[in-house]
Design a protein around this motif. Sequence first.
Motif, mmCIF file in Angstrom:
data_model
loop_
_atom_site.group_PDB
_atom_site.id
_atom_site.type_symbol
_atom_site.label_atom_id
_atom_site.label_comp_id
_atom_site.label_asym_id
_atom_site.label_seq_id
_atom_site.Cartn_x
_atom_site.Cartn_y
_atom_site.Cartn_z
ATOM 1 N N GLN A 9 1.000 -1.333 0.400
ATOM 2 C CA GLN A 9 0.162 -0.037 -0.085
ATOM 3 C C GLN A 9 1.068 1.273 -0.559
ATOM 4 O OE1 GLN A 9 -2.293 -1.493 3.428
ATOM 5 N NE2 GLN A 9 -3.887 -0.055 3.126
ATOM 6 N N ALA A 10 1.640 1.045 0.617
ATOM 7 C CA ALA A 10 2.936 2.746 0.582
ATOM 8 C C ALA A 10 3.593 2.835 -0.322
ATOM 9 C CB ALA A 10 3.847 2.196 1.758
ATOM 10 N N VAL A 11 4.117 2.042 -0.805
ATOM 11 C CA VAL A 11 4.107 1.460 -2.249
ATOM 12 C C VAL A 11 3.260 2.474 -3.261
ATOM 13 C CG1 VAL A 11 5.364 0.665 -4.867
ATOM 14 C CG2 VAL A 11 6.266 0.019 -2.278
ATOM 15 N N ALA A 12 2.451 1.821 -3.475
ATOM 16 C CA ALA A 12 0.990 2.264 -4.589
ATOM 17 C C ALA A 12 1.328 3.330 -4.178
ATOM 18 C CB ALA A 12 -0.033 1.611 -4.173
ATOM 19 N N ARG A 13 1.332 4.398 -2.941
ATOM 20 C CA ARG A 13 0.683 5.544 -2.654
ATOM 21 C C ARG A 13 2.015 6.038 -3.311
ATOM 22 N NH1 ARG A 13 -2.406 9.870 -3.494
ATOM 23 N NH2 ARG A 13 -1.499 11.335 -2.738
ATOM 24 N N ALA A 14 2.990 5.905 -3.104
ATOM 25 C CA ALA A 14 4.305 6.735 -3.345
ATOM 26 C C ALA A 14 4.459 6.964 -4.331
ATOM 27 C CB ALA A 14 6.285 6.282 -3.004
ATOM 28 N N ARG A 15 4.397 5.834 -5.548
ATOM 29 C CA ARG A 15 3.822 5.415 -6.693
ATOM 30 C C ARG A 15 3.069 6.867 -7.407
ATOM 31 N NH1 ARG A 15 3.831 0.445 -7.757
ATOM 32 N NH2 ARG A 15 6.021 0.504 -8.374
ATOM 33 N N ALA A 16 1.565 6.392 -6.867
ATOM 34 C CA ALA A 16 1.105 7.799 -7.418
ATOM 35 C C ALA A 16 1.660 9.320 -7.287
ATOM 36 C CB ALA A 16 -0.254 7.553 -6.681
ATOM 37 N N LEU A 43 11.592 1.952 -0.547
ATOM 38 C CA LEU A 43 10.166 2.638 -1.408
ATOM 39 C C LEU A 43 11.658 3.693 -3.095
ATOM 40 C CD1 LEU A 43 7.824 4.957 1.131
ATOM 41 C CD2 LEU A 43 7.615 3.105 -0.348
ATOM 42 N N ALA A 44 12.034 3.726 -2.060
ATOM 43 C CA ALA A 44 12.705 4.763 -3.424
ATOM 44 C C ALA A 44 13.277 3.846 -4.190
ATOM 45 C CB ALA A 44 14.576 5.693 -2.894
ATOM 46 N N ASP A 45 13.536 2.395 -4.400
ATOM 47 C CA ASP A 45 13.588 0.904 -4.844
ATOM 48 C C ASP A 45 12.878 0.808 -5.197
ATOM 49 O OD1 ASP A 45 16.112 0.799 -3.907
ATOM 50 O OD2 ASP A 45 16.491 -0.631 -2.575
ATOM 51 N N ALA A 46 11.494 1.183 -5.386
ATOM 52 C CA ALA A 46 10.258 0.007 -5.679
ATOM 53 C C ALA A 46 9.824 1.178 -6.728
ATOM 54 C CB ALA A 46 9.798 0.013 -4.869
ATOM 55 N N VAL A 47 10.150 2.833 -6.720
ATOM 56 C CA VAL A 47 9.661 4.113 -7.402
ATOM 57 C C VAL A 47 10.978 4.636 -7.539
ATOM 58 C CG1 VAL A 47 6.932 3.673 -6.043
ATOM 59 C CG2 VAL A 47 8.508 5.363 -5.287
ATOM 60 N N ASP A 48 10.555 5.092 -8.647
ATOM 61 C CA ASP A 48 11.605 6.929 -8.894
ATOM 62 C C ASP A 48 12.062 7.988 -7.791
ATOM 63 O OD1 ASP A 48 13.704 8.148 -10.735
ATOM 64 O OD2 ASP A 48 11.629 8.241 -12.430
ATOM 65 N N ALA A 49 12.230 7.332 -7.012
ATOM 66 C CA ALA A 49 12.871 8.730 -5.807
ATOM 67 C C ALA A 49 14.517 8.804 -5.041
ATOM 68 C CB ALA A 49 12.050 8.446 -4.377
ATOM 69 N N VAL A 50 14.456 9.590 -4.682
ATOM 70 C CA VAL A 50 15.672 10.109 -4.071
ATOM 71 C C VAL A 50 15.394 10.415 -2.865
ATOM 72 C CG1 VAL A 50 17.564 11.394 -4.177
ATOM 73 C CG2 VAL A 50 16.339 11.109 -6.373
ATOM 74 N N VAL A 51 16.692 9.429 -1.495
ATOM 75 C CA VAL A 51 16.054 9.976 -0.007
ATOM 76 C C VAL A 51 17.271 11.165 0.074
ATOM 77 C CG1 VAL A 51 15.779 8.664 1.482
ATOM 78 C CG2 VAL A 51 15.045 7.459 -0.427
ATOM 79 N N VAL A 52 16.696 11.684 0.518
ATOM 80 C CA VAL A 52 17.001 13.241 1.842
ATOM 81 C C VAL A 52 17.187 12.460 2.745
ATOM 82 C CG1 VAL A 52 17.720 14.931 1.677
ATOM 83 C CG2 VAL A 52 17.298 14.377 -0.800
ATOM 84 N N PRO A 53 18.030 12.291 3.765
ATOM 85 C CA PRO A 53 17.644 12.028 5.517
ATOM 86 C C PRO A 53 17.682 13.606 6.082
ATOM 87 C CG PRO A 53 19.073 10.162 4.270
ATOM 88 C CD PRO A 53 18.653 11.582 2.927
ATOM 89 N N MET A 54 16.892 13.300 6.684
ATOM 90 C CA MET A 54 17.334 15.050 7.659
ATOM 91 C C MET A 54 18.639 14.727 8.556
ATOM 92 S SD MET A 54 14.731 15.878 10.563
ATOM 93 C CE MET A 54 15.880 15.309 12.203
ATOM 94 N N ASP A 55 18.900 13.797 8.760
ATOM 95 C CA ASP A 55 20.602 13.607 9.868
ATOM 96 C C ASP A 55 21.611 14.366 9.110
ATOM 97 O OD1 ASP A 55 18.816 11.586 11.754
ATOM 98 O OD2 ASP A 55 20.218 10.201 11.398
ATOM 99 N N GLY A 56 21.294 14.474 7.644
ATOM 100 C CA GLY A 56 22.442 15.579 7.083
ATOM 101 C C GLY A 56 22.526 16.871 7.600
ATOM 102 N N PHE A 57 21.803 17.543 8.450
ATOM 103 C CA PHE A 57 21.727 18.428 9.100
ATOM 104 C C PHE A 57 22.496 18.444 10.488
ATOM 105 C CE2 PHE A 57 19.209 18.584 5.531
ATOM 106 C CZ PHE A 57 20.089 20.422 4.843
ATOM 107 N N HIS A 58 22.745 17.557 11.039
ATOM 108 C CA HIS A 58 23.455 17.506 12.244
ATOM 109 C C HIS A 58 24.796 18.513 12.692
ATOM 110 C CE1 HIS A 58 22.165 13.671 14.796
ATOM 111 N NE2 HIS A 58 21.676 13.256 14.188
#
Length: 207
Positions: A9-16, A43-58
């Motif tokens: 379900q999460a993949v379907a919504r992300a793809r939408a 999710l990024a592996d399942a759809v065309d997406a890029v992950v940006v973690p908030m942790d980069g702003f430590h």
Amino acid sequence: MEAVSGFDQAVARARALADTGTRQVLGIVGAPGAGKSTLASALADAVDAVVVPMDGFHLAQRELERLGRADRKGAPDTFDASGFVALLRRLQTADAPVTYAPEFRREIEEPIAGAIAVPRDAPLVIVEGNYLLVDEPPWDQVPRLLDECWFVELDEHVRLDRLIARHEAHGRTPEQARAFAEGSDQANAALIAGTRERADWVIRLTD
């Protein structure tokens, strides 16, 4: 707010979201150890997406020590929240051919600038982190810069066990790992739990 029990379900919504034809920014929020990074990556592996973690702003360790906050690393005031908000604005507008984001490297416990490239034509950016729904400034600017935000939750005992194991894997003794997970991390988890009702969806992960 709707509960999502299955990954499909999460993949379907992300793809939408990715198929809307315009840049979408999806937030994934949850307590430390809840599985945000794992879900975002899947999710990024399942759809065309890029992950940006908030942790980069430590904030860098040196700056945390200067501020006297090193023992609370991971708390809201140990991040460059204003810098994070500025990046989200850039990700929303997608004006530049490539927008670069920082990444937190656990092997050195420091953020690295410009480590994540987000091309202009990336249809979906998945932003994951702890404080996406906190209502205190400047964090309160984050929700309006997200098209949707999902809250991830996991059985509390499983979450704590995973968190302790993660701390041990990165050099803490078992005693130090438990103390940090049940101390500073748990205080942060309580704050994050209070933001659950602001999420668009709740995703309940299993162990």
